[in-house]
Design an enzyme around this catalytic site. Sequence first.
Site, mmCIF file in Angstrom:
data_model
loop_
_atom_site.group_PDB
_atom_site.id
_atom_site.type_symbol
_atom_site.label_atom_id
_atom_site.label_comp_id
_atom_site.label_asym_id
_atom_site.label_seq_id
_atom_site.Cartn_x
_atom_site.Cartn_y
_atom_site.Cartn_z
ATOM 1 N N ASP A 123 -9.485 1.162 -5.867
ATOM 2 C CA ASP A 123 -10.130 2.414 -6.269
ATOM 3 C C ASP A 123 -10.923 2.161 -7.553
ATOM 4 O O ASP A 123 -10.366 1.723 -8.553
ATOM 5 C CB ASP A 123 -9.054 3.480 -6.515
ATOM 6 C CG ASP A 123 -9.642 4.875 -6.642
ATOM 7 O OD1 ASP A 123 -10.769 5.006 -7.153
ATOM 8 O OD2 ASP A 123 -8.971 5.835 -6.226
ATOM 9 N N ASP B 152 0.859 -1.183 0.000
ATOM 10 C CA ASP B 152 0.000 0.000 0.000
ATOM 11 C C ASP B 152 0.895 1.233 0.000
ATOM 12 O O ASP B 152 2.116 1.129 0.169
ATOM 13 C CB ASP B 152 -0.928 0.016 1.220
ATOM 14 C CG ASP B 152 -2.262 0.717 0.943
ATOM 15 O OD1 ASP B 152 -2.220 1.885 0.490
ATOM 16 O OD2 ASP B 152 -3.324 0.120 1.175
ATOM 17 N N ASP C 66 -17.224 -3.317 -4.271
ATOM 18 C CA ASP C 66 -18.630 -2.981 -4.038
ATOM 19 C C ASP C 66 -19.121 -1.988 -5.088
ATOM 20 O O ASP C 66 -20.173 -1.383 -4.921
ATOM 21 C CB ASP C 66 -18.830 -2.409 -2.632
ATOM 22 C CG ASP C 66 -18.129 -1.078 -2.424
ATOM 23 O OD1 ASP C 66 -17.169 -0.777 -3.169
ATOM 24 O OD2 ASP C 66 -18.519 -0.326 -1.510
ATOM 25 N N THR D 221 -14.809 -6.337 6.377
ATOM 26 C CA THR D 221 -14.113 -5.165 6.890
ATOM 27 C C THR D 221 -15.088 -4.062 7.276
ATOM 28 O O THR D 221 -16.263 -4.061 6.879
ATOM 29 C CB THR D 221 -13.142 -4.605 5.838
ATOM 30 O OG1 THR D 221 -13.895 -4.105 4.728
ATOM 31 C CG2 THR D 221 -12.189 -5.690 5.348
ATOM 32 N N ARG D 222 -14.604 -3.111 8.045
ATOM 33 C CA ARG D 222 -15.402 -1.958 8.430
ATOM 34 C C ARG D 222 -15.849 -1.188 7.195
ATOM 35 O O ARG D 222 -17.007 -0.763 7.089
ATOM 36 C CB ARG D 222 -14.586 -1.063 9.373
ATOM 37 C CG ARG D 222 -15.305 0.181 9.842
ATOM 38 C CD ARG D 222 -14.464 0.911 10.869
ATOM 39 N NE ARG D 222 -13.107 1.148 10.375
ATOM 40 C CZ ARG D 222 -12.126 1.663 11.107
ATOM 41 N NH1 ARG D 222 -12.350 1.980 12.366
ATOM 42 N NH2 ARG D 222 -10.933 1.855 10.589
#
Length: 254
Positions: free
Chosen positions: A160, A110, A196, A233-234
Amino acid sequence: MSESRETALHRRPKGAPRFPEGPAPDPAGSHFERRIRSFQPRRSRVTAGQGDALRRLWGVWGLDIDGQRVLDLGEMFGGLPVVLEIGFGMGEATAQMAADDPSTGILAVDVHTPGQGNLLALAEKAGLSNVRVANGDAIILLREMLRPGALDGVRVYFPDPWPKKRHHKRRLIQSEFLSLAASRMKPGAVLHCATDWEPYAEQMLDVLSGHPDFENTQPDGGYAPRPAFRPLTRFEGQGLDKGHVVHDLLFTRV
């Protein structure tokens, strides 16, 4: 009033790196061509705990993607099979997957400095020895620093989506990237993507289905159920609360 000792210790010359022993701002420098980037570096606020982890642990578990050496993953991970994770956010899911499966090494890439520090802190707290944190461009890592057939899997979770049409060329999951990734994956290794963003999911499915180096694990040729090893995940939970639909894609390197 005299300057406090803490302030004096943390004062640094203008332009000097905040973490001299930590991740470099641009590790590959000018060694490689400037291509269209699929990511945007984010230098948001680093907490005290994240900064402490970067100072203490970067030299132990971190590495800069400078493109100047070929990594020996066998030595780095003690002979464990290694999965490359591209984009790990704040690292919670990465740390959980590493804890749940200590027999697999995770090379997590990352460019988000707070996330790098957070993952290092989580790895230390959980006593994980199967995580390494890489800073920089995953394309340079794949192309310049990994041997053919070095990887037992690749994970790309919630990249992204670059939703504007003029930015679609910046999306990571495209044919050229898949060819590069395939060259570094062992036969039978799994490429696992999740998003998503519906239009990006459709593009992923289309480009993966049409690529000669990959085969869908789903007999019907569609999306896969979320596998148990990928934590919720959150970020994903927030998307689900907004009515987003998450798609997983699992394709095998043929």
